[in-house]
Write an enzyme that holds these catalytic residues in place. Structure first.
Site, mmCIF file in Angstrom:
data_model
loop_
_atom_site.group_PDB
_atom_site.id
_atom_site.type_symbol
_atom_site.label_atom_id
_atom_site.label_comp_id
_atom_site.label_asym_id
_atom_site.label_seq_id
_atom_site.Cartn_x
_atom_site.Cartn_y
_atom_site.Cartn_z
ATOM 1 N N CYS A 62 -1.193 31.842 -57.483
ATOM 2 C CA CYS A 62 -0.381 31.535 -56.308
ATOM 3 C C CYS A 62 0.975 32.235 -56.377
ATOM 4 C CB CYS A 62 -0.195 30.027 -56.177
ATOM 5 S SG CYS A 62 0.771 29.525 -54.737
ATOM 6 N N CYS A 160 -0.140 21.021 -56.736
ATOM 7 C CA CYS A 160 0.422 20.586 -55.453
ATOM 8 C C CYS A 160 -0.625 20.319 -54.378
ATOM 9 C CB CYS A 160 1.428 21.623 -54.957
ATOM 10 S SG CYS A 160 0.697 23.216 -54.476
#
Length: 342
Positions: A62, A160
């Site tokens: 990411c 997350c």
């Protein structure tokens, strides 16, 4: 100064917190909706890796493919040269060589340099890590002095986008047409000890969730994708003498001058690191530790062999192996195979 909130489709109330913080700081906030890209690059990657018996590291991917790419795109649109994030890491610019170095954050307990090893020179030249010189306690103090109340919230240790850190449920929800296939749990000799409902539920070193009634705990030693079985053993069977990495990336953009060199290797985020010797896996003239025979060109490629100076546990294929020289990140790669102790 401009603020940017990156919405990945799973952020929940984080946008509201970002808006509140931006208001307290008196800066405009822009919102980047990366939902589609995040699904393609991160969610599908994570699901695919677990289904082929690998343990992915979505935060590393990411940072490279979503977070900093998006930040720099918006920085260019807004005519901002630098971008700043809350990572606990540091960037050092050597004015003599013109090169940029990625360093550990000063707060060793919070250091996040491990997740940033895929960043290159062009990105590092535009990145600021203001928290890298501070401890968590100092960050909280400064934020509260500035009126940023978000720091009072409990810090999350979860990924997350995975609710309650429940990987199994998340993966099963995103498996699509690849159903989980039940299989066996065996020891190293092949003795049947139990059964499983899909190899995606396991990772190397795992102890919980095996459901094996025994006087001593078992740990996952290997995940055999071809035979769809999980291999387990006791604590003393977990040792690895090294590993093989592929997809190697160097912070300087070039590999070290020495073909064989010593370095500190971290094989997961909370790993303190182990002194190791790194050398290339050469086709034909090197025995591949994973197969016990000479490596062919496909097996060798750009792969490296890392030999630990002390045995290590839980070497999980799919995780990142990151190389350090003191506090400086040299580079890293993806773990292909652990090398069991003889």
């Amino acid at each position: 100064m401009e603020g940017l909130h990156i919405f990945n489709g799973f952020s929940g109330s984080s946008e509201a917190r970002a808006r509140h913080a931006a208001h307290q700081l008196g800066i405009p906030l822009h919102v980047a909706d990366v939902t589609e890209t995040f699904d393609e690059e991160i969610v599908q990657y994570l699901t695919r890796e677990y289904l082929v018996a690998r343990t992915p590291n979505p935060c590393v991917v990411c940072n490279r493919k979503i977070k900093f790419k998006t930040l720099l795109y918006y920085a260019d649109r807004l005519a901002c040269h630098f971008v700043a994030t809350g990572h606990y890491a540091r960037v050092f610019h050597n004015r003599q060589t013109g090169r940029y170095a990625l360093l550990r954050g000063l707060d060793q307990a919070k250091d996040q340099s491990y997740f940033l090893f895929l960043l290159g020179q062009e990105q590092l030249s535009r990145i600021l890590f203001p928290l890298g010189e501070l401890t968590k306690k100092e960050v909280r103090s400064v934020a509260l002095t500035m009126g940023v109340e978000a720091v009072r919230e409990k810090e999350s240790q979860e990924i997350c986008f995975i609710p309650d850190d429940d990987y199994k449920t998340f993966i099963e929800r995103h498996m699509g047409s690849s159903p989980a296939i039940p299989g066996d749990i065996v020891d190293r000799s092949g003795r049947l000890l139990g059964s499983h409902n899909g190899i995606h539920s396991f990772t190397i070193g795992q102890r919980k969730g095996l459901h094996i009634a025994a006087p001593r705990p078992y740990y996952v030693l290997a995940i055999d994708r071809e035979k769809n079985r999980v291999v387990v053993g006791h604590e003393e069977e977990q040792g690895f003498s090294g590993l093989i990495v592929s997809g190697v990336s160097w912070i300087d953009g070039e590999s070290p001058r020495e073909e064989v060199f010593e370095t500190l290797v971290r094989i997961r985020y909370r790993h303190r690191g182990v002194s190791s010797v790194v050398c290339p896996l050469s086709a034909g003239d090197e025995i591949c530790p994973a197969t016990g025979r000479p490596a062919d060109h496909e097996e060798a490629g750009d792969k490296l062999i890392i030999r630990f100076q002390e045995p290590q546990r839980a070497v999980a294929p799919g995780q990142a192996a990151v190389f350090y020289s003191d506090d400086r990140v040299i580079g890293g790669g993806w773990i292909e195979q652990g090398i069991p102790l003889d």
